[in-house]
Write an enzyme that holds these catalytic residues in place. Structure first.
Site, PDB file in Angstrom:
ATOM      1  N   LYS A  47     -52.181 -18.222 -50.351  1.00 25.27           N
ATOM      2  CA  LYS A  47     -51.654 -19.512 -50.781  1.00 25.27           C
ATOM      3  C   LYS A  47     -51.714 -19.669 -52.290  1.00 25.27           C
ATOM      4  O   LYS A  47     -50.829 -20.289 -52.893  1.00 25.27           O
ATOM      5  CB  LYS A  47     -52.407 -20.649 -50.091  1.00 25.27           C
ATOM      6  N   ASN A 191     -49.785 -30.793 -44.650  1.00 28.02           N
ATOM      7  CA  ASN A 191     -48.651 -30.969 -43.752  1.00 28.02           C
ATOM      8  C   ASN A 191     -49.074 -31.944 -42.655  1.00 28.02           C
ATOM      9  O   ASN A 191     -50.221 -32.418 -42.622  1.00 28.02           O
ATOM     10  CB  ASN A 191     -48.143 -29.633 -43.202  1.00 28.02           C
ATOM     11  N   THR A 221     -46.169 -33.241 -46.041  1.00 27.80           N
ATOM     12  CA  THR A 221     -44.937 -32.484 -45.818  1.00 27.80           C
ATOM     13  C   THR A 221     -44.658 -32.411 -44.322  1.00 27.80           C
ATOM     14  O   THR A 221     -45.564 -32.240 -43.507  1.00 27.80           O
ATOM     15  CB  THR A 221     -45.040 -31.077 -46.416  1.00 27.80           C
ATOM     16  N   GLY A 223     -41.794 -30.513 -42.896  1.00 22.72           N
ATOM     17  CA  GLY A 223     -40.798 -29.512 -42.550  1.00 22.72           C
ATOM     18  C   GLY A 223     -39.396 -30.065 -42.676  1.00 22.72           C
ATOM     19  O   GLY A 223     -39.042 -30.700 -43.672  1.00 22.72           O
ATOM     20  N   ASP A 252     -36.709 -18.109 -42.256  1.00 23.15           N
ATOM     21  CA  ASP A 252     -38.144 -17.817 -42.259  1.00 23.15           C
ATOM     22  C   ASP A 252     -38.843 -18.927 -43.041  1.00 23.15           C
ATOM     23  O   ASP A 252     -38.623 -19.082 -44.237  1.00 23.15           O
ATOM     24  CB  ASP A 252     -38.392 -16.457 -42.928  1.00 23.15           C
ATOM     25  N   ALA A 255     -44.380 -19.849 -46.132  1.00 18.77           N
ATOM     26  CA  ALA A 255     -44.643 -20.280 -47.515  1.00 18.77           C
ATOM     27  C   ALA A 255     -43.714 -21.382 -48.008  1.00 18.77           C
ATOM     28  O   ALA A 255     -43.679 -21.664 -49.205  1.00 18.77           O
ATOM     29  CB  ALA A 255     -44.607 -19.100 -48.482  1.00 18.77           C
ATOM     30  N   ALA A 256     -42.984 -22.042 -47.108  1.00 16.96           N
ATOM     31  CA  ALA A 256     -42.153 -23.167 -47.545  1.00 16.96           C
ATOM     32  C   ALA A 256     -43.017 -24.267 -48.152  1.00 16.96           C
ATOM     33  O   ALA A 256     -42.655 -24.882 -49.155  1.00 16.96           O
ATOM     34  CB  ALA A 256     -41.346 -23.710 -46.371  1.00 16.96           C
ATOM     35  N   GLY A 257     -44.174 -24.523 -47.535  1.00 11.26           N
ATOM     36  CA  GLY A 257     -45.067 -25.539 -48.068  1.00 11.26           C
ATOM     37  C   GLY A 257     -45.600 -25.188 -49.440  1.00 11.26           C
ATOM     38  O   GLY A 257     -45.713 -26.053 -50.324  1.00 11.26           O
ATOM     39  N   ASP A 258     -45.928 -23.913 -49.647  1.00 10.95           N
ATOM     40  CA  ASP A 258     -46.409 -23.481 -50.965  1.00 10.95           C
ATOM     41  C   ASP A 258     -45.302 -23.570 -52.008  1.00 10.95           C
ATOM     42  O   ASP A 258     -45.556 -23.910 -53.169  1.00 10.95           O
ATOM     43  CB  ASP A 258     -46.945 -22.049 -50.887  1.00 10.95           C
ATOM     44  N   GLY A 293     -39.521 -13.621 -45.832  1.00 13.23           N
ATOM     45  CA  GLY A 293     -40.671 -13.339 -46.677  1.00 13.23           C
ATOM     46  C   GLY A 293     -41.289 -14.580 -47.264  1.00 13.23           C
ATOM     47  O   GLY A 293     -40.777 -15.691 -47.120  1.00 13.23           O
ATOM     48  N   SER A 297     -39.244 -14.929 -51.249  1.00 12.68           N
ATOM     49  CA  SER A 297     -38.153 -15.860 -50.925  1.00 12.68           C
ATOM     50  C   SER A 297     -38.036 -17.006 -51.914  1.00 12.68           C
ATOM     51  O   SER A 297     -37.092 -17.792 -51.842  1.00 12.68           O
ATOM     52  CB  SER A 297     -38.379 -16.444 -49.523  1.00 12.68           C
TER      53      SER A 297
END
Length: 316
Positions: A47, A191, A221, A223, A252, A255-258, A293, A297
């Protein structure tokens, strides 16, 4: 529209650095079973690394504080950070292996993960020079993948030097977070599942209110449902504002939150009001989930600016 005026926002990240070892399979093996996989990837992760790369690509001046091992993974992790423009002078090299995350991903998207801390487990406090790196930043990003004593030391240093501290409370520990740590946090970014785990509240507004008893400001967060910001005004009244996500076809979500947190730190550091900063960070996350990834990404600033200006172009 860009908000960059003069020097880029400065961000210090005190966090984990792992090599993700990802095996893609039709169905995960049961206990004692061996299955064949159809793809394997090694991807820089953790993270801390993810948030540092996201912030750097979003236009921040970023310093990474943490540890890698003296193995090949350590060299590759350091190189991946440097290639994205992250200052790695505070990334110490320790005897033994780097941290690793062993991930099995099923075709349906479900996954199971085993994390071996490696060098991350040695970061129990600040090393020489770490306090100066934190003091030089406008924002400190923290997570909970390093020993809690190290996280606390970094938060204390940030408070001593007037640096805004942002905590991603992941993974949520089995025991309550120390009151001292929460008192040092300026913005908490869980989240929805982490918010529920921290408060016992499954209603989003109730969870946000409970978190505001612990920290001054919260962004939850959600999503594809976007994010929600909660804070108290000068009179003590709570205002909760929702910001939608950019609708995309996700490939994918790793790591969207990061990505969101790294971009949010940059946008807020540029002086944008929180709802606008959240919308800009949502554009960054929308770009990331359309690519496979984790750190690989994460989008660059020009891409984020373009999508934020014309979010309807995300839907093809």
């Amino acid at each position: 529209m860009t908000h960059r005026t003069g020097r880029a926002p400065t961000v210090a990240v005190f966090g984990s650095t792992n090599m993700d070892l990802v095996a893609y399979v039709r169905t995960a093996p049961r206990l004692g079973e061996t299955v064949s996989g159809h793809e394997f990837r090694t991807v820089p992760g953790g993270k801390g690394t993810n948030q540092a790369i996201a912030a750097a690509r979003a236009g921040g001046e970023v310093a990474m504080v943490g540890a890698v091992g003296e193995d090949d993974f350590g060299a590759r992790l350091r190189a991946a950070l440097a290639e994205s423009g992250v200052d790695t002078a505070g990334l110490r090299t320790m005897p033994g292996p780097s941290g690793t995350a062993h991930i099995v991903v099923e075709d349906g998207g479900d996954n199971s993960i085993v994390v071996v801390p490696g060098a991350n487990g040695t970061v129990t406090g600040l090393a020489p020079g770490d306090e100066a790196r934190i003091a030089a930043a406008g924002t400190l990003l923290l997570q909970l993948e390093l020993p809690l004593s190290g996280v606390l030391a970094a938060a204390r240093a940030a408070r001593a030097h007037g640096v805004r501290t942002v905590l991603t409370p992941a993974p949520v520990p089995a025991t309550p977070l120390p009151a001292e740590l929460l008192e040092l946090v300026d913005l908490l970014v869980p989240n929805e599942h982490e918010a529920a785990a921290l408060t016992g509240e499954h209603d989003l507004d109730a969870a946000a209110l409970a978190l505001l008893d612990l920290v001054p400001e919260v962004v939850v967060t959600l999503g594809e449902a976007g994010s929600r910001h909660a804070a108290r005004d000068a009179a003590g009244h709570v205002e909760i504002v929702g910001v939608p996500a950019v609708p995309v076809a996700a490939v994918d979500a790793t790591a969207a939150g990061d990505t969101f947190v790294g971009a949010l730190a940059v946008a807020h550091g540029e002086g944008r009001p929180m709802p606008e900063a959240m919308a800009w960070a949502a554009a960054a996350a929308a770009l990331a989930v359309q690519r496979p990834g984790a750190s690989s990404s994460m989008p660059h600033r020009a891409e984020i600016d373009a999508l934020h200006a014309r979010p309807e172009e995300a839907v093809r």
